[in-house]
Scaffold this motif. Structure first.
Motif, PDB file in Angstrom:
ATOM      1  N   GLY A 251       0.737  -0.799  -0.218  1.00 16.07           N
ATOM      2  CA  GLY A 251       0.191  -0.078  -0.069  1.00 16.07           C
ATOM      3  C   GLY A 251       0.852   1.724   0.182  1.00 16.07           C
ATOM      4  N   ARG A 252       1.839   1.441   0.771  1.00 15.68           N
ATOM      5  CA  ARG A 252       2.232   2.653   0.866  1.00 15.68           C
ATOM      6  C   ARG A 252       4.007   2.746  -1.066  1.00 15.68           C
ATOM      7  N   ILE A 253       4.625   1.399  -1.040  1.00 12.33           N
ATOM      8  CA  ILE A 253       4.387   1.732  -2.815  1.00 12.33           C
ATOM      9  C   ILE A 253       3.974   2.459  -3.736  1.00 12.33           C
ATOM     10  N   GLY A 254       2.474   2.381  -3.245  1.00 11.32           N
ATOM     11  CA  GLY A 254       1.268   2.682  -3.860  1.00 11.32           C
ATOM     12  C   GLY A 254       0.994   3.801  -3.790  1.00 11.32           C
ATOM     13  N   LEU A 255       0.933   4.381  -2.208  1.00 10.06           N
ATOM     14  CA  LEU A 255       1.143   5.240  -1.914  1.00 10.06           C
ATOM     15  C   LEU A 255       1.930   7.208  -2.743  1.00 10.06           C
ATOM     16  N   GLY A 256       3.584   6.124  -2.852  1.00  9.38           N
ATOM     17  CA  GLY A 256       4.431   6.513  -3.026  1.00  9.38           C
ATOM     18  C   GLY A 256       4.345   7.012  -4.551  1.00  9.38           C
ATOM     19  N   PHE A 257       3.665   6.199  -5.186  1.00  6.06           N
ATOM     20  CA  PHE A 257       3.164   6.337  -6.689  1.00  6.06           C
ATOM     21  C   PHE A 257       1.746   7.893  -7.052  1.00  6.06           C
ATOM     22  N   VAL A 258       0.957   7.821  -6.022  1.00  4.43           N
ATOM     23  CA  VAL A 258       0.358   8.619  -5.941  1.00  4.43           C
ATOM     24  C   VAL A 258       1.038  10.137  -5.622  1.00  4.43           C
ATOM     25  N   LEU A 259       1.268  10.230  -4.775  1.00  6.89           N
ATOM     26  CA  LEU A 259       1.737  11.840  -3.994  1.00  6.89           C
ATOM     27  C   LEU A 259       2.275  12.577  -4.652  1.00  6.89           C
ATOM     28  N   PRO A 260       2.960  12.186  -5.490  1.00 10.29           N
ATOM     29  CA  PRO A 260       4.012  13.444  -6.403  1.00 10.29           C
ATOM     30  C   PRO A 260       2.783  13.753  -7.798  1.00 10.29           C
ATOM     31  N   SER A 261       2.850  12.934  -8.170  1.00 10.17           N
ATOM     32  CA  SER A 261       1.925  13.174  -9.216  1.00 10.17           C
ATOM     33  C   SER A 261       1.120  13.190  -8.777  1.00 10.17           C
ATOM     34  N   LEU A 262      -0.168  13.702  -8.075  1.00  5.11           N
ATOM     35  CA  LEU A 262      -1.529  14.094  -7.779  1.00  5.11           C
ATOM     36  C   LEU A 262      -1.825  15.657  -7.581  1.00  5.11           C
ATOM     37  N   SER A 263      -1.200  16.036  -7.369  1.00  6.78           N
ATOM     38  CA  SER A 263      -1.057  17.809  -7.605  1.00  6.78           C
ATOM     39  C   SER A 263      -0.209  18.108  -8.822  1.00  6.78           C
ATOM     40  N   LEU A 264       0.340  17.931  -9.344  1.00  4.23           N
ATOM     41  CA  LEU A 264       1.464  17.826 -10.062  1.00  4.23           C
ATOM     42  C   LEU A 264       0.789  17.278 -11.809  1.00  4.23           C
ATOM     43  N   GLY A 265      -0.736  16.370 -11.651  1.00  3.58           N
ATOM     44  CA  GLY A 265      -1.241  16.009 -12.590  1.00  3.58           C
ATOM     45  C   GLY A 265      -2.219  17.349 -12.877  1.00  3.58           C
ATOM     46  N   ALA A 266      -3.134  17.671 -11.074  1.00  2.00           N
ATOM     47  CA  ALA A 266      -4.677  17.574 -11.902  1.00  2.00           C
ATOM     48  C   ALA A 266      -3.974  19.780 -12.010  1.00  2.00           C
ATOM     49  N   MET A 267      -2.247  20.078 -11.949  1.00  2.00           N
ATOM     50  CA  MET A 267      -2.488  21.801 -11.370  1.00  2.00           C
ATOM     51  C   MET A 267      -1.550  22.141 -13.361  1.00  2.00           C
ATOM     52  N   ARG A 268      -1.356  20.769 -13.653  1.00  2.00           N
ATOM     53  CA  ARG A 268      -0.632  21.533 -15.022  1.00  2.00           C
ATOM     54  C   ARG A 268      -1.581  21.954 -16.161  1.00  2.00           C
ATOM     55  N   GLY A 269      -1.209  22.709 -17.500  1.00  2.00           N
ATOM     56  CA  GLY A 269      -2.391  23.522 -17.664  1.00  2.00           C
ATOM     57  C   GLY A 269      -3.049  24.957 -17.099  1.00  2.00           C
ATOM     58  N   VAL A 270      -3.032  25.422 -15.317  1.00  2.00           N
ATOM     59  CA  VAL A 270      -3.486  25.788 -15.374  1.00  2.00           C
ATOM     60  C   VAL A 270      -2.655  26.546 -14.827  1.00  2.00           C
ATOM     61  N   GLU A 271      -4.013  28.328 -15.167  1.00  2.00           N
ATOM     62  CA  GLU A 271      -2.863  29.914 -15.297  1.00  2.00           C
ATOM     63  C   GLU A 271      -2.521  29.563 -13.664  1.00  2.00           C
ATOM     64  N   THR A 272      -0.927  30.712 -14.230  1.00  2.00           N
ATOM     65  CA  THR A 272      -0.457  30.561 -13.415  1.00  2.00           C
ATOM     66  C   THR A 272      -1.075  31.495 -11.794  1.00  2.00           C
ATOM     67  N   GLY A 273      -1.855  32.437 -11.738  1.00  2.00           N
ATOM     68  CA  GLY A 273      -2.572  33.036 -10.850  1.00  2.00           C
ATOM     69  C   GLY A 273      -3.515  32.768  -9.987  1.00  2.00           C
ATOM     70  N   LEU A 274      -3.874  31.293 -11.122  1.00  2.00           N
ATOM     71  CA  LEU A 274      -5.263  30.121  -9.902  1.00  2.00           C
ATOM     72  C   LEU A 274      -4.215  28.846  -9.604  1.00  2.00           C
ATOM     73  N   ILE A 275      -2.504  28.998  -9.008  1.00  2.00           N
ATOM     74  CA  ILE A 275      -2.061  28.230  -8.557  1.00  2.00           C
ATOM     75  C   ILE A 275      -2.750  27.914  -6.733  1.00  2.00           C
ATOM     76  N   ALA A 276      -2.692  29.128  -6.762  1.00  3.06           N
ATOM     77  CA  ALA A 276      -2.340  28.723  -4.592  1.00  3.06           C
ATOM     78  C   ALA A 276      -3.982  28.061  -4.574  1.00  3.06           C
ATOM     79  N   GLN A 277      -4.831  29.342  -5.095  1.00  2.00           N
ATOM     80  CA  GLN A 277      -6.266  28.191  -5.007  1.00  2.00           C
ATOM     81  C   GLN A 277      -6.819  27.249  -5.644  1.00  2.00           C
ATOM     82  N   GLY A 278      -6.057  26.453  -5.983  1.00  2.00           N
ATOM     83  CA  GLY A 278      -5.844  25.295  -6.961  1.00  2.00           C
ATOM     84  C   GLY A 278      -5.348  24.283  -6.043  1.00  2.00           C
TER      85      GLY A 278
END
Length: 468
Positions: A372-399
């Motif tokens: 389970g923790r190996i799985g968690l290791g794959f999720v943690l760095p990628s979740l925010s990066l994947g969701a926020m890529r392509g989002v305007e810079t001014g919206l990053i803090a709120q996102g």
């Protein structure tokens, strides 16, 4: 004379952004440790304050509820007060909660200090993602998130292990004091490394108190309604109804108001909307299991608190190294692919827990936790990066705040649902009077957590930036 951003950048050069990341990493470690370390002490707290399972779960759920709500205020605090003062204030609040909580004389005092700690942790949690997305180039963001994650995941790995020994040697009060040295170190680093004129500062409008009130009523109503399900469906319906109505009102209000707590325009980005759904479901599964596993080890399998805490230590070490590798992979592979792989491994881990028995060996359980923790290791760095890529810079803090908010909201609901389902299944099996009956009740609850993670995979597949 306090140092400015320009002076600190000149003094430390290209190392400066990494030093800022280290500062926010240690603060996040302290807040995460305060969240997870108490789970090992739940049985001891229940005995000391004579609490049932449904009240004992509020030690975790109350913290997470406060954390969830305060996350929405982080962008406003950063604009209004800057990174230095916002971070220092939250660390001081966490320090007060830890010290006063350790001297609690009754359950309401204990619970109020857990809420104070949760408020501080909620403000702290989105800040590292904001720093990474604002201070690092795109090709370095995965590496930065991986290094940040390496430090942060040590907290939930070390926390329960240290907490188990502390509970046995010194009682439950000692676990509150663990955050004190971390907070003292971070306050020193803030004084030396964070500038008074943070680049995150800007023009802050008035805080959206109406939105915050609606969000609070909605979240508290839903969680209270869920907790009271054990009293009967009819008793919980009014609170759940109020919670749903306030939540709907919050969404409608945010759609109409300017400068609200949530910029609903973020959900027009397909990858952000999918990432938000992943964060919610994944939070429910992750935090529900984090609460469940130490309680399972002690109540069903009759391990000592130190053994219950120690079972997550090897898994935490594996996670720490996995997250560095996954962080580098996030710079090369689509984040939604890595998140999907991680969620499948998490679901597998909880599914294996669901088929365990009283004869299952300690090291077998440890191996299942490692998966389970190996799985968690794959999720943690990628979740925010994947969701926020392509989002305007001014919206990053709120996102970043919204993603963290939804993950914690899912977690708070997950802890409540897990506690309710566990109480229900124990009652079905005559209160878990025998060990096999108790184990069966926990197995069915682990199966629910596995289903949470499996559902999140379907959303993760859609978390793709247009053009990839």
């Amino acid at each position: 004379m306090q140092p400015t951003f320009e002076q600190l950048s000149q003094r430390y050069g290209s190392r400066y952004r990494w030093l800022v990341l280290l500062t926010v990493m240690i603060g996040s470690m302290a807040s995460i440790m305060s969240s997870t370390i108490v789970n090992v002490a739940v049985p001891d707290l229940s005995r000391h304050f004579v609490l049932g399972q449904e009240r004992a779960q509020w030690v975790s759920a109350g913290f997470m509820l406060a954390m969830t709500l305060s996350m929405l205020t982080t962008p406003w605090f950063l604009l209004r007060y800057g990174l230095r003062r916002t971070y220092a204030g939250a660390i001081l609040l966490l320090l007060i909660g830890g010290i006063v909580g350790g001297f609690s004389v009754n359950y309401p005092m204990l619970l109020s200090m857990r809420v104070v700690e949760g408020l501080a942790a909620g403000i702290l949690q989105p800040i590292p993602s904001i720093v990474v997305l604002r201070a690092f180039d795109k090709h370095e963001q995965g590496r930065a998130m991986g290094i940040f994650g390496f430090g942060v995941v040590l907290a939930p790995a070390i926390g329960p292990s240290v907490g188990g020994f502390l509970v046995e040697l010194f009682g439950w009060r000692s676990i509150f004091f663990v955050v004190v040295p971390f907070c003292v170190v971070v306050l020193f680093m803030i004084r030396r490394l964070l500038a008074v004129n943070s680049r995150l500062m800007g023009e802050a409008s008035a805080l959206d108190w109406k939105g915050l009130l609606l969000a609070s009523v909605g979240t508290i109503g839903l969680l209270n309604g869920l907790v009271h399900l054990h009293d009967g469906f009819l008793q919980s319906v009014p609170m759940i109804g109020i919670g749903l109505a306030a939540t709907a009102g919050f969404v409608m209000y945010q759609l109409r108001t300017e400068n609200g707590l949530m910029n609903m325009g973020l959900f027009r980005y397909p990858q952000f909307a999918a990432g938000a759904l992943v964060a919610f479901i994944y939070g429910a599964g992750l935090f529900g299991s984090t609460y469940l596993l130490p309680v399972y080890m002690q109540m069903a399998l009759h391990y000592a608190p130190s053994q219950a805490g120690l079972i997550l230590l090897p898994a935490g070490v594996v996670l720490a190294f996995t997250i560095i590798i996954a962080g580098r992979l996030a710079d090369r592979f689509p984040p939604n692919l890595l998140v999907s792989i991680g969620l499948v491994l998490l679901a597998l881990s909880f599914g294996l827990m669901a088929i365990g028995s009283s004869a299952t060996g300690y090291f077998t359980l440890m191996a299942w936790a490692i998966i389970g923790r190996i799985g968690l290791g794959f999720v943690l760095p990628s979740l925010s990066l994947g969701a926020m890529r392509g989002v305007e810079t001014g919206l990053i803090a709120q996102g970043a705040s919204i993603i963290n908010f939804l993950r914690q909201l899912g977690g708070a609901i997950g802890v409540s649902v897990v506690g309710i389902v566990l109480e229900w299944r124990l009652a079905v099996y005559q209160g878990g009077a025998s060990q096999e009956a108790s184990v069966r009740a926990f197995n069915e609850t682990f199966l629910l957590v596995a289903l949470f993670c499996a559902l999140a995979v379907a959303a993760a597949v859609r978390m793709r930036t247009p053009g990839e």
